[in-house]
Design an enzyme around this catalytic site. Structure first.
Site, PDB file in Angstrom:
ATOM      1  N   ARG A  70       0.835  -1.218   0.000  1.00  0.00           N
ATOM      2  CA  ARG A  70       0.000   0.000   0.000  1.00  0.00           C
ATOM      3  C   ARG A  70       0.867   1.266   0.000  1.00  0.00           C
ATOM      4  O   ARG A  70       0.446   2.328  -0.437  1.00  0.00           O
ATOM      5  CB  ARG A  70      -0.965   0.000   1.201  1.00  0.00           C
ATOM      6  CG  ARG A  70      -1.790   1.263   1.320  1.00  0.00           C
ATOM      7  CD  ARG A  70      -3.031   1.130   2.183  1.00  0.00           C
ATOM      8  NE  ARG A  70      -2.847   0.377   3.378  1.00  0.00           N
ATOM      9  CZ  ARG A  70      -2.242   0.825   4.494  1.00  0.00           C
ATOM     10  NH1 ARG A  70      -1.743   2.042   4.540  1.00  0.00           N
ATOM     11  NH2 ARG A  70      -2.132   0.048   5.545  1.00  0.00           N
ATOM     12  N   TYR A 128     -13.582  17.522 -17.490  1.00  0.00           N
ATOM     13  CA  TYR A 128     -14.200  16.185 -17.401  1.00  0.00           C
ATOM     14  C   TYR A 128     -15.322  16.195 -16.350  1.00  0.00           C
ATOM     15  O   TYR A 128     -15.132  16.683 -15.234  1.00  0.00           O
ATOM     16  CB  TYR A 128     -13.096  15.186 -17.051  1.00  0.00           C
ATOM     17  CG  TYR A 128     -13.574  13.788 -16.781  1.00  0.00           C
ATOM     18  CD1 TYR A 128     -14.309  13.087 -17.730  1.00  0.00           C
ATOM     19  CD2 TYR A 128     -13.281  13.154 -15.577  1.00  0.00           C
ATOM     20  CE1 TYR A 128     -14.746  11.797 -17.476  1.00  0.00           C
ATOM     21  CE2 TYR A 128     -13.710  11.866 -15.320  1.00  0.00           C
ATOM     22  CZ  TYR A 128     -14.453  11.194 -16.275  1.00  0.00           C
ATOM     23  OH  TYR A 128     -14.881   9.909 -16.021  1.00  0.00           O
ATOM     24  N   ASP A 202      -4.698  18.925 -16.056  1.00  0.00           N
ATOM     25  CA  ASP A 202      -5.058  17.575 -16.468  1.00  0.00           C
ATOM     26  C   ASP A 202      -4.646  17.444 -17.935  1.00  0.00           C
ATOM     27  O   ASP A 202      -5.222  18.074 -18.825  1.00  0.00           O
ATOM     28  CB  ASP A 202      -6.568  17.348 -16.287  1.00  0.00           C
ATOM     29  CG  ASP A 202      -6.985  15.914 -16.608  1.00  0.00           C
ATOM     30  OD1 ASP A 202      -6.298  15.259 -17.408  1.00  0.00           O
ATOM     31  OD2 ASP A 202      -8.015  15.471 -16.071  1.00  0.00           O
ATOM     32  N   LYS A 227      -6.213   5.996 -20.009  1.00  0.00           N
ATOM     33  CA  LYS A 227      -6.382   6.397 -21.406  1.00  0.00           C
ATOM     34  C   LYS A 227      -5.093   6.113 -22.208  1.00  0.00           C
ATOM     35  O   LYS A 227      -4.725   4.973 -22.350  1.00  0.00           O
ATOM     36  CB  LYS A 227      -6.795   7.865 -21.461  1.00  0.00           C
ATOM     37  CG  LYS A 227      -8.009   8.203 -20.554  1.00  0.00           C
ATOM     38  CD  LYS A 227      -9.247   7.456 -21.010  1.00  0.00           C
ATOM     39  CE  LYS A 227     -10.519   7.774 -20.264  1.00  0.00           C
ATOM     40  NZ  LYS A 227     -10.545   7.653 -18.829  1.00  0.00           N
TER      41      LYS A 227
HETATM   42  C1  LIG Z   1      -9.644  14.274 -18.846  1.00  0.00           C
HETATM   43  C2  LIG Z   1      -9.914  13.211 -17.827  1.00  0.00           C
HETATM   44  N1  LIG Z   1      -9.425  13.352 -16.581  1.00  0.00           N
HETATM   45  C3  LIG Z   1      -9.649  12.436 -15.616  1.00  0.00           C
HETATM   46  C4  LIG Z   1     -10.395  11.316 -15.877  1.00  0.00           C
HETATM   47  C5  LIG Z   1     -10.644  10.313 -14.776  1.00  0.00           C
HETATM   48  O1  LIG Z   1      -9.856   9.182 -14.994  1.00  0.00           O
HETATM   49  P1  LIG Z   1     -10.235   7.719 -14.446  1.00  0.00           P
HETATM   50  O2  LIG Z   1     -11.430   7.253 -15.185  1.00  0.00           O
HETATM   51  O3  LIG Z   1      -8.984   6.938 -14.712  1.00  0.00           O
HETATM   52  O4  LIG Z   1     -10.490   7.891 -12.975  1.00  0.00           O
HETATM   53  C6  LIG Z   1     -10.922  11.108 -17.164  1.00  0.00           C
HETATM   54  C7  LIG Z   1     -11.730   9.905 -17.469  1.00  0.00           C
HETATM   55  O5  LIG Z   1     -12.339   9.796 -18.504  1.00  0.00           O
HETATM   56  C8  LIG Z   1     -10.674  12.096 -18.169  1.00  0.00           C
HETATM   57  O6  LIG Z   1     -11.160  11.966 -19.420  1.00  0.00           O
END
Ligand SMILES: Cc1ncc(COP(=O)(O)O)c(C=O)c1O
Length: 411
Positions: A70, A128, A202, A227
């Protein structure tokens, strides 16, 4: 009964351990001489310490070593070392990366480490959807506030920064979802520095190969590693890279340790495998996307195509400056609105109908009937999410097959 006891006893004498001791323990008394070509998956919850002195130093983080999975484990550490090098590639910065179970865990661990009651986050309006959900939840529970702003309007953003003394974090996402806009990281980084607020980006849609936010003054870079970094849709993962090594290594590391947000050994291993082909995939995603975008531009059923690689996209020159290539996500608006978008989802055969992105195969979705169906029509229109908008995560297949599928589905 007495007889079988004696039998086991005699076995113990011969083998040096009882029957159950043999089956239940891994023997480390022989050195295993293997040199694996790739890092194996360390599916172990804990690690044996060579001595109490060494254990004490590992737990106190005085020396490198693994205490408990962990806290950290070899598969996570390998991914983190690579991310540190990727996000600072060619830059004179010593960043620290941490890997999490999901992108959302990376974001939530950053917030728990950085923000305190009374703080304010200024966030870009079109980020998002689950990030927006999380911001509302977190700021309500911990008595903070979140203010959304148009990060293209830098004067308005500066006014906001000037007027609020409690701003702790500026939060951007570029390229952004689902209309694929690009935001000026250099200008945002300068504003954050001027008003002494932390700046998080992000960078999921770009990946560390196409964009390095640290270069433009970002303090934190976030990725949903689910992704492009993984690239194969086989596991969830999240990355947080921070410019302040001490803060990452102490504060964020501690939050991850006590909240259990680390990426598992198996998922980290898959992430590492995916990252090995990142640049090849991103260049092919970009080339295929440009070809698909050009095809769509010429199609009579299509009103508008949003792809940063198109010369007439309003953010094309900014993206060209800030990114190495234009990435694999595009969106297009169908003339016949909702009905046309829905019909396309029914007719596609080769492309997959699903809401994720960044995999080697092509994924298509219709935000108005899927990912953004719970958002009011007015709000959707405000951020350009029209009724006929379709989002595509263009894969690395033969581009003729992707275009062929669109051709038959748009008839
Ligand atoms: C731009 C973006 N940031 C964060 C996330 C969150 O990622 P996760 O689904 O791995 O938690 C996503 C998920 O689609 C995303 O498209």
């Amino acid at each position: 009964m007495e007889k079988s006891k004696n039998k086991l006893k005699s076995q113990k004498t011969k083998q040096g351990a009882g029957f159950d001791s043999i089956t239940s323990r891994d023997s480390f008394d022989k050195e295993i001489k293997v040199l694996p070509h790739t890092l194996p998956i360390y599916t172990t919850s804990t690690f044996i310490y060579e001595s109490p002195e060494i254990a004490q130093q590992i737990f106190g983080r005085k020396i490198d070593g693994f205490a408990y999975s962990r806290f950290s484990h070899p598969n996570a550490q390998l991914v983190e070392e690579k991310l540190e090098k990727m996000e600072t590639f060619g830059l004179d910065i010593k960043a620290k990366a941490l890997v999490f179970s999901t992108g959302m865990t990376a974001i939530s661990n950053l917030f728990q480490s950085l923000l305190r009651p009374g703080d304010c986050i200024i966030a870009q309006g079109n980020i998002y959807g689950t990030s927006v959900d999380y911001f509302s939840h977190f700021t309500e529970v911990y008595k903070m506030e979140v203010v959304y702003a148009d990060f293209k309007n830098l004067n308005e953003l500066e006014d906001l920064l000037k007027s609020r003394k409690n701003v702790k974090l500026l939060y951007a996402e570029t390229p952004s979802n689902p209309t694929i806009s690009c935001y000026d990281l250099g200008a945002l980084g300068k504003l954050a520095a001027k008003y002494k607020v932390k700046f998080a980006v992000d960078s999921t849609f770009a990946s560390p190969y196409l964009q390095q936010p640290l270069k433009y003054g970002a303090d934190f870079v976030i990725h949903s590693a689910t992704k492009y970094l993984n690239g194969h849709g086989t596991a969830l993962g999240g990355i947080l890279v921070g410019r302040d090594y001490e803060f990452m290594n102490k504060n964020v590391w501690k939050v991850r340790k006590i909240s259990g947000g680390i990426c598992s050994a198996f998922d980290s291993w898959q992430l590492n495998n995916g990252m090995k082909t990142l640049s090849l995939r991103m260049d092919k995603h970009s080339a295929n996307s440009l070809a698909v975008a050009k095809y769509l531009q010429s199609h009579p059923a299509v009103k508008e195509v949003h792809y940063l690689g198109l010369k007439d996209h309003p953010d094309h020159s900014l993206a060209k400056r800030q990114m190495k290539n234009f990435g694999g996500v595009l969106a297009f608006d169908l003339k016949n609105g909702y009905k046309a978008g829905y019909k396309l989802m029914k007719k596609i055969k080769f492309c997959h109908l699903t809401a994720s992105l960044g995999t080697i195969d092509t994924l298509v979705q219709h935000p108005a009937s899927m990912s953004h169906s719970f958002v009011s029509k007015e709000q959707r229109e405000k951020y350009g999410i029209t009724e006929g908008l379709v989002r595509m995560s263009v894969g690395i297949e033969n581009v003729e097959d992707i275009i062929g599928d669109l051709e038959q589905a748009l008839k």
